[in-house]
Scaffold this motif. Structure first.
Motif, PDB file in Angstrom:
ATOM      1  N   ASN A  40       0.816  -1.220   0.000  1.00  0.00           N
ATOM      2  CA  ASN A  40       0.000   0.000   0.000  1.00  0.00           C
ATOM      3  C   ASN A  40       0.851   1.273   0.000  1.00  0.00           C
ATOM      4  O   ASN A  40       0.318   2.372   0.192  1.00  0.00           O
ATOM      5  CB  ASN A  40      -0.921   0.013   1.222  1.00  0.00           C
ATOM      6  N   ASN A  41       2.187   1.119  -0.306  1.00  0.00           N
ATOM      7  CA  ASN A  41       3.083   2.276  -0.374  1.00  0.00           C
ATOM      8  C   ASN A  41       2.916   3.206   0.827  1.00  0.00           C
ATOM      9  O   ASN A  41       2.874   4.443   0.694  1.00  0.00           O
ATOM     10  CB  ASN A  41       2.853   3.071  -1.674  1.00  0.00           C
ATOM     11  N   ASN A  76       3.137   7.289   1.600  1.00  0.00           N
ATOM     12  CA  ASN A  76       1.912   7.982   2.019  1.00  0.00           C
ATOM     13  C   ASN A  76       1.605   7.602   3.471  1.00  0.00           C
ATOM     14  O   ASN A  76       0.702   6.804   3.765  1.00  0.00           O
ATOM     15  CB  ASN A  76       0.761   7.584   1.104  1.00  0.00           C
ATOM     16  N   PRO A  77       2.379   8.159   4.432  1.00  0.00           N
ATOM     17  CA  PRO A  77       2.196   7.782   5.842  1.00  0.00           C
ATOM     18  C   PRO A  77       0.901   8.287   6.461  1.00  0.00           C
ATOM     19  O   PRO A  77       0.595   7.934   7.595  1.00  0.00           O
ATOM     20  CB  PRO A  77       3.414   8.429   6.523  1.00  0.00           C
ATOM     21  N   HIS A  78       0.162   9.100   5.729  1.00  0.00           N
ATOM     22  CA  HIS A  78      -1.094   9.628   6.288  1.00  0.00           C
ATOM     23  C   HIS A  78      -2.289   8.759   5.924  1.00  0.00           C
ATOM     24  O   HIS A  78      -3.435   9.151   6.165  1.00  0.00           O
ATOM     25  CB  HIS A  78      -1.312  11.056   5.800  1.00  0.00           C
ATOM     26  N   THR A  88      -2.625   3.261   8.935  1.00  0.00           N
ATOM     27  CA  THR A  88      -2.253   3.721  10.272  1.00  0.00           C
ATOM     28  C   THR A  88      -3.061   2.976  11.329  1.00  0.00           C
ATOM     29  O   THR A  88      -2.546   2.576  12.384  1.00  0.00           O
ATOM     30  CB  THR A  88      -2.465   5.231  10.404  1.00  0.00           C
ATOM     31  N   ALA A  89      -4.355   2.769  11.035  1.00  0.00           N
ATOM     32  CA  ALA A  89      -5.213   2.036  11.969  1.00  0.00           C
ATOM     33  C   ALA A  89      -4.763   0.584  12.102  1.00  0.00           C
ATOM     34  O   ALA A  89      -4.798  -0.013  13.192  1.00  0.00           O
ATOM     35  CB  ALA A  89      -6.660   2.096  11.494  1.00  0.00           C
ATOM     36  N   ARG A 123      14.274   7.979   9.167  1.00  0.00           N
ATOM     37  CA  ARG A 123      13.347   8.912   9.795  1.00  0.00           C
ATOM     38  C   ARG A 123      12.103   8.134  10.213  1.00  0.00           C
ATOM     39  O   ARG A 123      11.590   7.308   9.466  1.00  0.00           O
ATOM     40  CB  ARG A 123      12.969  10.034   8.842  1.00  0.00           C
ATOM     41  N   VAL A 124      11.598   8.441  11.396  1.00  0.00           N
ATOM     42  CA  VAL A 124      10.381   7.794  11.891  1.00  0.00           C
ATOM     43  C   VAL A 124       9.201   8.489  11.234  1.00  0.00           C
ATOM     44  O   VAL A 124       8.934   9.682  11.490  1.00  0.00           O
ATOM     45  CB  VAL A 124      10.291   7.894  13.419  1.00  0.00           C
ATOM     46  N   ILE A 125       8.470   7.750  10.397  1.00  0.00           N
ATOM     47  CA  ILE A 125       7.331   8.366   9.707  1.00  0.00           C
ATOM     48  C   ILE A 125       6.022   8.055  10.422  1.00  0.00           C
ATOM     49  O   ILE A 125       4.995   8.699  10.149  1.00  0.00           O
ATOM     50  CB  ILE A 125       7.267   7.908   8.239  1.00  0.00           C
ATOM     51  N   SER A 126       6.060   7.055  11.343  1.00  0.00           N
ATOM     52  CA  SER A 126       4.846   6.740  12.087  1.00  0.00           C
ATOM     53  C   SER A 126       5.252   6.126  13.422  1.00  0.00           C
ATOM     54  O   SER A 126       6.161   5.293  13.489  1.00  0.00           O
ATOM     55  CB  SER A 126       3.959   5.763  11.318  1.00  0.00           C
ATOM     56  N   ASP A 127       4.593   6.552  14.505  1.00  0.00           N
ATOM     57  CA  ASP A 127       4.845   6.050  15.848  1.00  0.00           C
ATOM     58  C   ASP A 127       3.510   5.893  16.541  1.00  0.00           C
ATOM     59  O   ASP A 127       2.725   6.858  16.617  1.00  0.00           O
ATOM     60  CB  ASP A 127       5.753   7.022  16.613  1.00  0.00           C
TER      61      ASP A 127
END
Length: 484
Positions: free
Chosen positions: A54-55, A59-61, A66-67, A88-92
């Motif tokens: 899902n790339n 597209n971290p948003h 994210t869910a 780089r941390v793109i999601s935490d």
């Protein structure tokens, strides 16, 4: 001994259980953590493939992905960081680290395509990395982790990693439960082992207790008792050895009693004779001088006999002392034998007995000349006393490389077969009436045997009633002093 045996058995049986318990508990915790980490890695791999497809790194948003990431973090009870190839941390899932860089060792190894993990038992957390991989076709077009390009024409590239941190405290609960159950089993095993060890130690020591009780009875003076060895070969051997020693003690005690009785009888007999003669003299009144002289000669003979018995007893006492010192010296045995026979030849001539001496070679040996002369004198004197008139006594001397041999043979009446085993006993007489006539005390052969034994030699007798007797003495040429 039962207490020591019980303690030894308990230690031997409980220590292996304790070792098994310690190893099992330490291994159980590690195995459980490894198993849980392996499960989470499998799920993390599927999550990484899903993010690549899902790339998500581009597209971290994406709220859906994210869910999905947060749901996985909640399911594991931990924290997930999505890090791109720029570190780089793109999601935490905790949000606090988003936008920051992470260049830890685990992340760097993950970027290299590895999937390392780390378990900190002190802080109780698990940390592992799952690479996010995409496939590229030979033309350089990204095909995703499940692209349609032919696998032979595609290569993989790591575009990021999942850094997963999970609290390991909940994992300790199953291990603690296993530890409690194992401890309970261990306690039950100990409760079973200790009574069994107590019973087993009692069974092992029971023959020893019985043996000890029997020995204590003997020590209290019951020489007629016996020691039972029980079921074990070792205790049976101890019991048999003790019983053999006890039998020898019984024989020795009986011998001591017989010796005291014989000494009392032998010493009392001449005294009784002297008293009877003296009383007879006193009751005669005016008796001829010749009768007085005859009675006094009899009294003198009885006194001489008493003196000889006492002298022989004193000689036996001296020989019986273990500390008896021999005056060992180099002695010419041939000359010593000729001197002994020279002294005894007049006694033999009174009965017309021929005294012969045969020597095969010159012999020199280390002996106590005085004591050994006494031993040989006793043998030759007995051969003369208990011989027939006009008979013969033959003494021969020979030697080999180690011993010299003295053989005394006679033409006397011989010794009955049933008496051969007793002739070296003190006060034993084959013919008591004849012994008293010849002046024997019954101690000569006992003295001879003691002297031979002191020289580390041996004496043997060969005889047949009516055919004479032969005594053979064997003595080492070199005296070896025993170490104390």
């Amino acid at each position: 001994m039962r207490v020591y045996l019980f303690l030894c058995l308990s230690v031997i049986s409980i220590i292996p259980l304790a070792i098994v318990y310690i190893v099992l508990m330490s291994s159980a915790g590690e195995i459980h953590v490894e198993s849980r980490t392996s499960d989470m890695k499998s799920q993390a791999l599927m999550l990484a493939n899903q993010l690549a497809e899902n790339n998500y790194l581009e597209n971290p948003h994406d709220r859906t992905m994210t869910a999905v990431v947060r749901q996985a973090a909640d399911m594991w009870g931990g924290r997930i960081l999505v890090i791109n190839d720029l570190y780089r941390v793109i999601s935490d899932t905790y949000v606090s680290a988003e936008g920051r860089f992470n260049i830890s060792e685990l992340v760097m190894r993950g970027m290299a395509g590895q999937s390392p993990s780390h378990y900190d038992s002190a802080e109780q957390y698990i940390e592992f990395v799952q690479p996010i991989v995409i496939r590229e076709s030979s033309e350089g077009q990204a095909a995703g982790s499940s692209g349609t390009a032919d696998a032979s024409d595609a290569s993989t590239r790591v575009i990021g990693v999942l850094l997963v941190m999970v609290d390991a405290a909940p994992l300790e609960v199953p291990v603690s439960t296993l530890q409690e159950k194992t401890m309970l089993v261990l306690l039950i095993a100990v409760c079973i082992i200790l009574p069994l060890n107590l019973i087993f130690s009692g069974l092992l020591t029971r023959p020893l207790k019985r043996l000890s009780r029997d020995i204590e009875k003997v020590a209290e003076g019951n020489l007629n008792g016996k020691a039972e060895g029980g079921a074990y070969a070792e205790t049976r051997r101890i019991g048999d050895s003790f019983n053999q020693t006890l039998t020898r003690l019984q024989v020795l005690d009986q011998s001591r009693q017989d010796f005291v009785s014989n000494v009392s009888h032998e010493l009392k007999t001449p005294i009784t004779s002297i008293r009877v003669l003296a009383d007879s003299l006193m009751g005669m009144g005016q008796a001829p001088v010749e009768l007085y002289q005859e009675f006094m000669e009899d009294i003198s003979a009885e006194i001489d006999r008493e003196s000889k018995i006492i002298d022989d007893l004193l000689e036996l006492v001296r020989l019986d002392k273990k500390a008896q010192a021999l005056n060992i010296a180099q002695v010419n045995i041939n000359e010593m034998m000729e001197l002994i026979l020279k002294r005894l030849r007049p006694i033999a001539q009174t009965r017309n007995i021929e005294l012969l001496f045969e020597s095969f070679r010159p012999i020199t040996a280390e002996i106590d000349e005085v004591k050994f002369s006494l031993a040989i004198t006793n043998l030759v004197e007995n051969a003369i006393k208990y011989n027939k008139d006009a008979g013969w006594v033959k003494v021969s001397l020979n030697a080999d490389y180690k011993y010299f041999y003295v053989k005394v043979s006679d033409s006397g009446c011989g010794i009955p077969e049933d008496a051969l085993g007793h002739i070296f006993e003190r006060f034993y007489r084959v013919d008591k009436a004849r012994s008293r006539e010849t002046g024997g005390t019954g101690l000569g052969l006992s003295i001879t045997q003691s002297i031979v034994v002191l020289h580390h030699g041996a004496i043997r007798v060969y005889s047949k009633e009516g055919d004479g007797s032969t005594f053979v003495v064997r003595i080492p040429l070199t005296y070896i002093k025993e170490e104390r």
